[in-house]
Design a protein around this motif. Structure first.
Motif: not given
Length: 222
Positions: A62-69, A106-112, A115-118, A141-143
């Motif tokens: 969440l911190p990375m998401v908030c910083a990106s936007v 596969l349940c975590f595909t959309l958040p993943f 994060r790549n788009l952000l 992201v690579i990891q």
């Protein structure tokens, strides 16, 4: 954590929870998974492990998401954050009822994917985030991607299915997956500290490249 320099204690605690949760869930799961109490007990332990992974994937990022936007308009900021939260909650609901290792991963595909788009957004003139954190974010992201690969390896039981009985203690797919997750969390920690300090400055645009690493202030004082 550089508490005196960060933007939000709430985001800092989200990061701490995300860094610690997978190890708590995984520890409890592995400690009690061999008790002979039936499949229902085992699946409850497995769900606890999945919740720990979910906390790391959702709150931890969440911190990375908030910083990106951070540099976008306020309505768009909240819309993207809300979308990420919906994706994360949806992934948790699906993970709790998943019937196979593949479905759980596969349940975590959309958040993943978000994060790549952000991460791509951070490179644009509209994105936010500490410039010094970009290296760690990319490595994270690579990891993260490698962790997905590690999860796929775990689901396929590679390489232990090729060497039955030889890799029960180490170098099996589950060991490999955990090592990759440790690396992902480490890079997440490095990037999050830089982002939390950068958001406290409130500087967007070209000037954000002038924000220093939080440890540089300590070195100057010394």
């Amino acid at each position: 954590m550089p508490w005196s320099q960060i933007y939000s204690e709430f985001l800092a605690w989200c990061h701490i929870a995300g860094s610690v949760a997978p190890w708590i869930g995984s520890f409890i799961y592995h400690l009690f998974m061999n008790t002979e109490r039936g499949s229902l007990y085992y699946h409850r332990l497995l769900k606890l492990d999945m919740v720990g992974i979910w906390v790391s994937q959702s709150f931890g990022a969440l911190p990375m998401v908030c910083a990106s936007v951070f540099c976008l308009g306020r309505p768009l900021q909240w819309l993207l954050i809300l979308c990420y939260c919906v994706f994360a909650i949806s992934g948790l609901c699906k993970a709790m009822v998943a019937s196979s290792p593949w479905k759980r991963r596969l349940c975590f595909t959309l958040p993943f994917l978000m994060r790549n788009l952000l991460c791509i957004l951070r490179y644009s003139s509209y994105g936010g985030g500490s410039p010094q954190a970009m290296g760690s974010v990319i490595l994270q992201v690579i990891q993260d991607l490698v962790s997905v690969i590690g999860g796929a390896i775990g689901a396929m039981n590679i390489p232990e299915k090729w060497f039955p009985g030889c890799l029960d203690m180490y170098l099996n797919s589950h060991n490999i997956m955990h090592v990759l997750v440790v690396l992902a969390v480490y890079f997440m920690h490095q990037a999050t500290i830089l982002d939390l300090v950068w958001m406290a400055s409130g500087v967007c645009g070209p000037d954000r490249h002038q924000i220093q690493h939080p440890t540089s202030h300590m070195q100057e004082e010394l």
